[in-house]
Design an enzyme around this catalytic site. Structure first.
Site, short mmCIF file in Angstrom:
data_model
loop_
_atom_site.label_atom_id
_atom_site.label_comp_id
_atom_site.label_asym_id
_atom_site.label_seq_id
_atom_site.Cartn_x
_atom_site.Cartn_y
_atom_site.Cartn_z
N GLU A 129 42.70 46.66 35.75
CA GLU A 129 43.85 45.87 35.64
C GLU A 129 44.03 45.18 34.56
O GLU A 129 45.44 44.81 33.89
CB GLU A 129 44.25 44.97 36.82
CG GLU A 129 43.68 43.64 36.97
CD GLU A 129 42.24 43.62 36.85
OE1 GLU A 129 41.67 42.52 36.72
OE2 GLU A 129 41.51 44.37 37.18
N HIS B 22 37.26 45.65 34.92
CA HIS B 22 38.57 45.30 35.46
C HIS B 22 39.65 46.10 34.75
O HIS B 22 40.17 46.03 33.62
CB HIS B 22 38.95 44.08 34.70
CG HIS B 22 38.43 42.79 35.45
ND1 HIS B 22 39.06 41.95 36.44
CD2 HIS B 22 37.18 42.26 35.39
CE1 HIS B 22 38.27 41.01 36.86
NE2 HIS B 22 37.03 41.12 36.59
N CYS C 234 35.76 43.88 40.65
CA CYS C 234 34.87 42.84 40.59
C CYS C 234 34.62 41.90 41.79
O CYS C 234 33.86 42.42 42.60
CB CYS C 234 35.64 41.92 39.33
SG CYS C 234 34.24 40.81 38.45
#
Length: 269
Positions: free
Chosen positions: A235, A233, A104
């Site tokens: 993660e 994202h 991002c």
């Protein structure tokens, strides 16, 4: 088998460093550290011992001047207390075979720093940008992605369709000209694309493509395949219960698989 030593950079508005550190640890990294950019300047932390560098998401410098623009200048011109350019350490990490992941805001930084797409080996020469979403607003939703099997990217190797969350206001890929975009496509530097959930094909249709990025581009790699930048994202999908449909029995491959690609590559060296 090489040890994987990961460093997650934080500070100046970054807000996903803990999730990123957790995800790369779950992905199999042997050592994980989180450091502020000021730690690099002071000399408390150096990039030299690490081979896995992560630029996480957030809002670097409040997105003033454009997302990650100020941070790109900081990385390019800041020096340690002993006068060594910080960017020299970054160059050495990459030249020695390390991998770099930008998520991002981190993707925005890699693009504006000139590490992506780096066609023709033009590293640290800015060739593209990430502009405002076509919706002219911040988008926060889950999307479906498809990895390009022809891409040299070590992070997406052997991956298929992924479901990941996005949350950004400036995610539309903008190239300096049509010739560059064509070269990026021909060299398979497009690593990930937004896809329509019904057809499974790359799309520019909103909201499946949340920002209007051409060709549904959601992530880019460099010619070596050792750098990946992506707007979604990975993660943030580190457990099955993160998925919005988990209570309905919906399943998808964890986003950790993206970070694990970098770990596997380093361990194979």
């Amino acid at each position: 088998m090489a040890l994987v030593k990961a460093l997650v950079i934080t500070g100046y508005g970054t807000n996903c460093e803990k999730e990123s550190a957790y995800a790369v640890r779950q992905a199999g990294a042997d050592e994980v550290n989180v450091a502020y950019f000021s730690d690099l300047v002071s000399g408390r932390i150096r990039l030299d011992p690490f081979n896995y560098l992560i630029f996480p998401g957030g809002f670097l410098d409040g997105d003033d001047l454009g997302a990650a623009q100020a941070a790109a200048l900081r990385w390019r011109y800041a020096k340690t207390s002993e006068g060594e350019p910080i960017v020299s350490q970054l160059e050495r990490l990459f030249a020695s075979g390390g991998v770099i992941l930008g998520i991002c805001n981190g993707f925005q930084l890699l693009v504006k720093l000139g590490l992506l797409p780096a066609t023709d080996g033009a590293y640290f020469e800015r060739q593209a940008s990430l502009g405002n979403n076509d919706s002219a607003r911040f988008e926060d939703r889950w999307v479906q992605l498809k990895a390009n099997p022809a891409s040299p990217c070590v992070f997406t190797k052997d991956l298929g369709v992924l479901a990941l969350p996005i949350r950004h206001g400036e995610g539309k890929m903008v190239f300096q000209d049509a010739e560059l975009m064509g070269k990026v496509v021909r060299e398979n530097l497009v690593a990930l694309q937004y896809v329509h959930p019904e057809t499974g094909e790359p799309t520019e249709e909103y909201p499946f493509n949340p920002n209007g990025s051409p060709l549904g581009i959601a992530g880019l790699t460099d010619p070596s395949g050792r750098i990946l930048g992506l707007m979604p994202h990975p993660e943030a999908f580190n457990h099955p219960t993160n998925h919005p449909g988990w209570t309905r029995g919906e399943h998808a491959e964890l986003g950790i698989s993206v970070l694990a690609g970098g770990v596997r590559y380093l361990k194979a060296q």
